[in-house]
Design a protein around this motif. Structure first.
Motif, mmCIF file in Angstrom:
data_model
loop_
_atom_site.group_PDB
_atom_site.id
_atom_site.type_symbol
_atom_site.label_atom_id
_atom_site.label_comp_id
_atom_site.label_asym_id
_atom_site.label_seq_id
_atom_site.Cartn_x
_atom_site.Cartn_y
_atom_site.Cartn_z
ATOM 1 N N VAL A 1 0.851 -1.180 0.000
ATOM 2 C CA VAL A 1 0.000 0.000 0.000
ATOM 3 C C VAL A 1 0.892 1.237 0.000
ATOM 4 C CG1 VAL A 1 -1.689 1.338 1.319
ATOM 5 C CG2 VAL A 1 -1.897 -1.163 1.178
ATOM 6 N N ILE A 2 0.701 2.083 -0.967
ATOM 7 C CA ILE A 2 1.483 3.317 -1.053
ATOM 8 C C ILE A 2 0.623 4.478 -0.548
ATOM 9 C CG2 ILE A 2 2.782 4.865 -2.537
ATOM 10 C CD1 ILE A 2 3.971 2.080 -2.303
ATOM 11 N N PRO A 3 0.929 5.021 0.618
ATOM 12 C CA PRO A 3 0.138 6.153 1.117
ATOM 13 C C PRO A 3 0.412 7.405 0.308
ATOM 14 C CG PRO A 3 2.019 5.770 2.541
ATOM 15 C CD PRO A 3 2.016 4.650 1.543
ATOM 16 N N GLU A 4 -0.591 8.203 0.125
ATOM 17 C CA GLU A 4 -0.468 9.464 -0.592
ATOM 18 C C GLU A 4 -0.643 10.618 0.396
ATOM 19 O OE1 GLU A 4 0.371 9.651 -3.643
ATOM 20 O OE2 GLU A 4 -0.045 7.647 -4.448
ATOM 21 N N TYR A 5 0.274 11.563 0.342
ATOM 22 C CA TYR A 5 0.234 12.704 1.260
ATOM 23 C C TYR A 5 -0.079 13.973 0.462
ATOM 24 C CZ TYR A 5 2.466 9.243 4.238
ATOM 25 O OH TYR A 5 2.752 8.100 4.947
ATOM 26 N N LEU A 6 -1.328 14.067 0.013
ATOM 27 C CA LEU A 6 -1.736 15.141 -0.879
ATOM 28 C C LEU A 6 -2.664 16.153 -0.219
ATOM 29 C CD1 LEU A 6 -2.664 12.816 -3.891
ATOM 30 C CD2 LEU A 6 -0.497 14.024 -3.555
ATOM 31 N N ALA A 7 -3.119 15.863 1.003
ATOM 32 C CA ALA A 7 -4.179 16.669 1.608
ATOM 33 C C ALA A 7 -3.765 18.122 1.810
ATOM 34 C CB ALA A 7 -4.615 16.052 2.935
#
Length: 457
Positions: free
Chosen positions: A193-199
C-alpha cells in the motif's frame, strides 16, 4: 464478566521505522481539515481466536506479537508521519521517535468476552485513555504521538489488537489504508500500500493562529449499547425506506434513520417541551474532489451533512427520514465538498461548524451524530497472516447522542454502538419498532463449529 476482567500491561516499547525518514520529509504539513479536527482518538479493537479454519496455521500468541512488532517497523518507513510527533498546530515533526507498542494479558477467555461485548470493557483493551481531553497516555507525559498499539493476549491464546490513532491525521479511509499496509507486510502478501500525502496541497493549512471550532459534545451520564441488524432485516428496512425521491436507499441510510427515529422518540418521551431533531453524518470526500484523490490519501478527508426532522411527529415515515438524509448529502456535496478547494475554504468550514454549534446549544433541539466504517473493508484489511479478525469494533468515546456503525464479519449485516443519556437509553432499548429489526447485544459470532476452536476459546 466485564467487572471480573482484568487487563495487566506487561511492557511497552517504541517501534521505529526500519529506514530513517529523509530530511526533506521531516516537516509534514497538516491540511486545513486536519487542523480543525478534534483532539481526540479514533480507536478500534480487532479480535483473533487462537486458530482459524480455512487452512490458516496455528500461531502461538507470543509469535503473533513478534510478527506485529517486526512488521510494524518496515511499515512505518512508508507511513512515517505516524512515527513522528505533533509539533504545533501546523505540522508534524517526522523524527522517527516511533509508535508506542504495549503488551498486555487478559485474565479471561476470548469466547467469554465475545458472548456479550461491553463498551466499557473494550476501553481496557486500548493503550490510551481515549476519554482524556488532552490525548494523554496513561502514565506518560508525551501526548504528541500519532498512533498507539496494544496487544492483549487472552488465557485461551486468542488476541485483541487495540489501536488508537490521533484524529489530527486520521479518518476512516486513513485507518483502512493503515491496516491494509501493515497487514500486507506482516502476511508477506506481496502487495504494498502506497500512502499518498496530498491533503495539505489540496487544502493548505492556515497559520498557527487558527483556532479550532470544537463542538461541545456532552459525555455526562451516558449509556452505550450495541445493536445488530441482520441482512434480512436490513432488506426490510430498505423496502420501508424507499420512495419516489430515493428509490434505492443504502443500508447505512435506513439503519441510521431507524436509530435516529427511535432515539428522537425516547428523548421526546423524557421531555415536556416540543423538541426538534437533527442528525449529522460524515462522508468521505476523496472521490468528490477535483481531481478525485486516491483511496490511500492520508488525512481527515471528510465532510459533514445535516438532516433535519423539523416536525414534532413521532410517527414520521422511514422513507421521509431517508429522503431528508439524501437531500442533506446532496446539498453538502454541491455546497460544501466542491467549495473546500476554493480560496474561501476556511470560511466554508467555519460556517458549517457555526451552524452545528448553534444547533447544539439550543435547548429544544436533539443533535445526533452518526459515523460509519461500513465501506472501509476493515475485516479484509486486518488479516496479518492468521486469518481475518473474528470481530472488529469501534470503541465509543461516550459522547451523548452518537451512533457508530460497522459491518458484521460476513459483510451482510450492520452493528451499531448507540450512546444516549441514561434516561433516554432506558426507553430506547425497549422500543418495539427498533427491536423488530435489531437484536440487542447478541453474541458476536458462533466460533467454528466442529473445530477445536469450540473447546479452546
Amino acid at each position: 464478566m466485564a467487572n471480573a476482567m482484568k487487563v495487566v500491561r506487561l511492557g511497552r516499547e517504541y517501534i521505529k521505522p526500519s529506514s530513517p525518514t529523509p530530511l526533506h520529509l521531516r516537516n509534514f504539513k497538516l491540511s486545513l481539515l486536519d487542523q480543525l479536527a478534534p483532539s481526540v482518538y479514533a480507536s478500534m479493537v480487532f479480535f483473533y481466536p487462537m486458530e482459524h479454519s480455512h487452512g490458516h496455521p496455528k500461531i502461538e500468541a507470543r509469535h503473533r506479537v513478534e510478527y506485529l512488532k517486526k512488521s510494524l517497523s518496515p511499515f512505518l518507513t512508508d507511513f512515517y508521519p505516524f512515527a513522528g510527533r505533533i509539533k504545533d498546530h501546523v505540522s508534524i515533526d517526522c523524527n522517527d521517535a516511533g509508535v508506542a507498542f504495549s503488551m498486555a494479558h487478559v485474565n479471561t477467555r476470548l469466547n467469554d468476552f465475545l458472548k456479550q461485548p461491553n463498551a466499557n470493557a473494550l476501553k481496557h483493551l486500548l493503550p490510551v485513555d481515549i476519554e482524556s481531553r488532552n490525548m494523554r497516555m496513561v502514565g506518560d507525559d508525551d501526548h504528541h504521538q500519532l498512533a498507539h498499539v496494544q496487544t492483549n493476549t487472552f488465557e485461551c491464546g486468542g488476541m485483541a489488537l487495540g489501536i488508537c490513532w490521533s484524529h489530527k491525521i486520521t479518518d476512516g479511509g486513513t485507518v483502512s489504508a493503515f491496516m491494509r499496509g501493515w497487514s500486507d507486510i506482516a502476511s508477506c502478501s506481496g502487495n504494498r500500500v502506497i500512502p499518498e500525502y496530498l491533503a495539505s496541497s489540496l487544502f493548505p493549512p492556515m497559520d498557527s493562529s487558527i483556532t479550532q471550532d470544537s463542538l461541545n459534545l456532552r459525555m455526562d451520564r451516558t449509556s452505550t449499547r450495541r445493536f445488530v441488524f441482520e441482512a434480512s432485516k436490513i432488506a426490510e428496512l430498505r423496502t420501508r425506506g424507499a420512495s419516489q425521491d430515493v428509490s434505492r436507499p443504502t443500508r447505512v441510510e435506513v439503519v441510521s434513520s431507524l436509530l435516529w427515529k427511535c432515539a428522537t422518540k425516547a428523548s421526546r418521551a423524557n421531555s415536556r417541551d416540543k423538541r426538534y431533531s437533527v442528525m449529522s453524518q460524515s462522508m468521505n470526500i476523496r472521490k468528490r474532489t477535483t481531481p478525485p484523490l486516491p483511496s490511500t490519501t492520508i488525512g481527515n478527508l471528510v465532510g459533514y451533512y445535516v438532516a433535519k426532522m423539523e416536525d414534532n411527529n413521532n410517527n414520521i415515515c422511514m422513507c421521509d427520514l431517508v429522503a431528508k438524509q439524501r437531500q442533506g448529502k446532496t446539498e453538502a456535496i454541491n455546497n460544501y465538498a466542491k467549495k473546500l478547494q476554493g480560496k474561501d475554504a476556511y470560511s466554508v468550514i467555519r460556517e458549517l461548524f457555526k451552524e452545528a454549534g448553534t444547533l447544539l446549544r439550543k435547548e429544544d433541539v436533539d443533535f445526533f451524530k452518526c459515523l460509519s466504517t461500513c465501506g472501509d473493508g476493515l475485516y479484509d484489511a486486518a488479516d496479518f497472516g492468521w486469518g481475518k479478525p473474528i470481530w472488529q469494533s469501534l470503541v465509543s468515546l461516550g459522547y451523548k447522542n452518537t451512533f457508530a456503525l460497522s459491518q458484521t464479519r460476513d459483510r451482510s449485516g450492520i452493528e451499531a454502538w448507540v450512546t444516549l443519556s441514561e434516561d433516554d437509553m432506558t426507553i430506547f432499548e425497549r422500543d418495539l419498532e427498533l427491536l423488530s429489526f435489531a437484536s440487542s447485544n447478541s453474541r458476536v459470532v458462533e466460533f467454528f463449529r466442529g473445530s477445536s476452536q469450540d473447546h479452546h476459546n
